[in-house]
Write an enzyme that holds these catalytic residues in place. Structure first.
Site, PDB file in Angstrom:
ATOM      1  N   ASP A 105      -1.535  -5.369  -4.991  1.00 41.92           N
ATOM      2  CA  ASP A 105      -2.824  -4.475  -5.401  1.00 41.92           C
ATOM      3  C   ASP A 105      -2.462  -3.241  -5.446  1.00 41.92           C
ATOM      4  OD1 ASP A 105      -2.589  -4.388  -2.892  1.00 41.92           O
ATOM      5  OD2 ASP A 105      -4.552  -4.211  -2.146  1.00 41.92           O
ATOM      6  N   GLU A 134       3.383  -9.330  -1.544  1.00 46.30           N
ATOM      7  CA  GLU A 134       2.145  -9.909  -1.189  1.00 46.30           C
ATOM      8  C   GLU A 134       2.045 -11.351  -1.393  1.00 46.30           C
ATOM      9  OE1 GLU A 134       2.196  -6.960  -2.754  1.00 46.30           O
ATOM     10  OE2 GLU A 134       1.161  -5.638  -1.860  1.00 46.30           O
ATOM     11  N   GLY A 148       0.677  -1.090  -0.027  1.00 49.45           N
ATOM     12  CA  GLY A 148      -0.082   0.100  -0.105  1.00 49.45           C
ATOM     13  C   GLY A 148       0.839   1.486  -0.027  1.00 49.45           C
TER      14      GLY A 148
HETATM   15  C1  QUE Z   1       3.848  -8.707   2.720  1.00 48.64           C
HETATM   16  C2  QUE Z   1       2.758  -7.924   2.712  1.00 48.64           C
HETATM   17  C3  QUE Z   1       2.883  -6.984   4.070  1.00 48.64           C
HETATM   18  C4  QUE Z   1       3.768  -7.299   5.173  1.00 48.64           C
HETATM   19  C5  QUE Z   1       4.839  -8.436   5.020  1.00 48.64           C
HETATM   20  C6  QUE Z   1       4.657  -9.236   3.717  1.00 48.64           C
HETATM   21  C7  QUE Z   1       2.166  -5.884   4.101  1.00 48.64           C
HETATM   22  C8  QUE Z   1       2.152  -5.431   5.619  1.00 48.64           C
HETATM   23  C9  QUE Z   1       3.191  -5.695   6.341  1.00 48.64           C
HETATM   24  C10 QUE Z   1       3.141  -4.752   7.895  1.00 48.64           C
HETATM   25  C11 QUE Z   1       4.508  -4.928   8.561  1.00 48.64           C
HETATM   26  C12 QUE Z   1       4.608  -4.424   9.842  1.00 48.64           C
HETATM   27  C13 QUE Z   1       3.528  -3.787  10.266  1.00 48.64           C
HETATM   28  C14 QUE Z   1       2.278  -3.839   9.818  1.00 48.64           C
HETATM   29  C15 QUE Z   1       2.134  -4.589   8.384  1.00 48.64           C
HETATM   30  O1  QUE Z   1       3.880  -6.709   6.227  1.00 48.64           O
HETATM   31  O2  QUE Z   1       1.450  -5.458   3.452  1.00 48.64           O
HETATM   32  O3  QUE Z   1       1.070  -3.785  10.534  1.00 48.64           O
HETATM   33  O4  QUE Z   1       3.595  -3.370  11.752  1.00 48.64           O
HETATM   34  O5  QUE Z   1       1.482  -4.069   5.731  1.00 48.64           O
HETATM   35  O6  QUE Z   1       5.520 -10.439   3.570  1.00 48.64           O
HETATM   36  O7  QUE Z   1       2.189  -7.116   1.925  1.00 48.64           O
END
Ligand code: QUE
Length: 345
Positions: free
Chosen positions: A148, A140, A117
Site C-alpha cells: 500500500d 505485505e 510504510g
Molecule cells: C510484512 C510487513 C511488516 C512486517 C513483516 C512482514 C510490517 C511491519 C513489521 C514490523 C516489524 C517490526 C516491528 C513492528 C512491525 O513487520 O509492515 O512493530 O517491531 O511494520 O512480513 O508488512
C-alpha cells in the site's frame, strides 16, 4: 543512549534544513498513529517556511522504518475498532501524498531497513538517498495484506516486470538494486552522512548539486539486474496464474526459488496485489491511494490478514495457514469486489 521521544518522532532545525527523525528504535521505527500525526503536523508547519530542504531520517543507524504498526491494526479488528484502522491509513496515506507534492525538496535518508510504510515516507519525494546498509522491500503479501502507501503507483511505474516481482514476492533490494530501478536517486556511504547533513544545512548550492558531490557507486552490484531477463519474462503476465505458469516453464534455480516464495504468500493477497498494480499504472497517486484505502478496509477484516500477522508478528511461528481467497476482482473505477460484504474474522 538518549531517551526515545514520547511520540517516536524527533524534529530538528539546522540552518536552512528541517529534519524529521523517526525515533522508535525498539519497534524498528514501525509507524503508529501518533508518529504519523506528528509527521503530518511537522509537514504542515514547515510548508510555508523559507527552507532549502526537509529531510526524513531515522535516529538509529541501520534502521529506517519497518513499516506500519500492523500488529495494532490486527488488534483493532479483533477489538471491533475498525474506525481506528481507517484513521491510521487515511492519515498515513495523506502524509504519503503530502511528500509527493511538497513545496520544497524532500530528502529521504535510508540508512538501513526500509519496508512497507517506510517506503511510503521516502519514495514519493524527489530525493531518495540510500547507504550501503539500505534494504528496501514491500513484504505485505507474506502477512495477508498488500503493498500500500502508494505502491500501486510507484511500483507499477517500474520497468518491465520489476514492480510486480517486488510487490508479489516481497523481494529485498540493496542500494545498487534500488538505484538501478530508480527507487533510489543517490548512494551516499554511511560514513559520509554527517557531511551530507552539514552541507544540506550550510552549502548555498541547490540540493541536487550537494547530493551529486557526495554520491558514490555502491561497492556491491545489483542482484536484481542479474535476474532482470527472468523477472521480465515471468512477472509481465496479466494474472497470478500466468506468473506461476511462466515460472514453471523456467527450469532455472532462480525461477524455482521464486515460485516457492510465491507459494508461501497469501493467495488472496497475490491476486489483489497484481490487479491493484495493473490498475494503478494509468492512475494518479491520489487515485491509487484511494483504491488502496478501499481495499484495505476489507482486507484488515479478512481471515488471511488476521492469520498472516499472527504468524509473522504475534506468535512468530512463520507458518500461516491461508484460507480461500475472497477477492473477486477489481472494477475500472477502482472498486474491489469481494465474496462477501462483511467477513467473519
Ligand atoms: C510484512 C510487513 C511488516 C512486517 C513483516 C512482514 C510490517 C511491519 C513489521 C514490523 C516489524 C517490526 C516491528 C513492528 C512491525 O513487520 O509492515 O512493530 O517491531 O511494520 O512480513 O508488512
Amino acid at each position: 543512549m538518549a531517551e526515545p521521544s514520547p511520540v517516536g518522532v524527533r524534529a530538528l532545525r539546522e540552518g536552512g534544513v528541517a529534519r524529521i527523525l523517526l525515533d522508535r528504535p525498539r519497534a524498528l521505527n514501525a509507524l503508529d498513529l501518533p508518529m504519523i500525526r506528528r509527521v503530518r503536523e511537522l509537514l504542515e508547519n514547515w510548508r510555508a517556511e523559507p527552507l532549502r530542504a526537509i529531510t526524513i531520517e531515522s535516529s538509529t543507524a541501520g534502521v529506517f522504518c519497518a513499516g506500519g504498526d500492523i500488529r495494532r491494526i490486527r488488534q483493532n479488528t479483533l477489538d471491533g475498532d475498525l474506525e481506528a484502522s481507517e484513521e491510521f491509513f487515511a492519515t498515513e496515506y495523506r502524509v504519503n501524498e503530502m511528500l509527493a507534492a511538497y513545496p520544497m525538496p524532500v530528502v529521504a535518508v535510508i540508512d538501513g531497513v526500509c519496508m512497507g510504510g517506510g517506503l511510503g515516507l521516502s519514495v514519493h519525494g524527489p530525493f531518495r538517498v540510500v547507504t550501503e546498509r539500505a534494504i528496501l522491500a514491500m513484504p505485505e503479501t507474506a502477512i495477508g495484506f498488500f503493498p500500500d502507501v502508494g505502491a500501486s503507483h510507484f511500483l507499477s511505474r517500474l520497468p518491465g516486470g520489476v514492480g510486480a516481482y517486488l510487490a508479489l514476492t516481497g523481494a529485498r533490494l540493496g542500494a545498487a538494486d534500488a538505484l538501478g530501478i530508480g527507487l533510489a536517486t543517490h548512494h551516499v556511504a554511511s560514513w559520509n552522512l554527517p557531511a551530507l547533513l552539514r552541507l544540506l544545512a550550510e552549502d548555498p548550492r541547490p540540493v541536487d548539486a550537494v547530493l551529486r558531490d557526495l554520491a558514490s557507486v555502491p561497492a556491491r552490484g545489483s542482484a536484481l539486474a542479474r535476474h532482470r531477463g527472468h523477472i521480465d519474462l515471468a512477472f509481465t503476465a496479466s494474472d497470478v496464474a500466468g506468473v506461476f505458469r511462466r515460472l514453471g516453464n523456467d527450469t532455472g534455480d532462480w525461477a524455482c526459488q521464486t515460485r516457492k516464495a510465491l507459494e508461501s504468500m497469501s493467495p488472496q493477497s497475490l491476486d489483489l496485489t497484481l490487479d491493484l498494480l495493473l490498475w494503478g499504472r494509468q492512475r494518479s497517486l491520489r487515485e491509487c491511494l484511494d483504491a488502496e484505502r478501499e481495499a484495505g478496509r476489507y482486507v484488515v477484516r479478512s481471515p488471511d490478514f488476521i492469520e498472516g500477522v499472527r504468524a509473522a508478528l504475534v506468535d512468530k511461528d512463520r507458518s500461516p495457514r491461508w484460507g480461500e481467497s475472497r477477492y473477486r476482482g477489481m472494477s475500472p473505477d477502482g472498486t474491489v469486489r469481494w465474496a462477501d460484504e462483511a467477513p467473519v474474522t
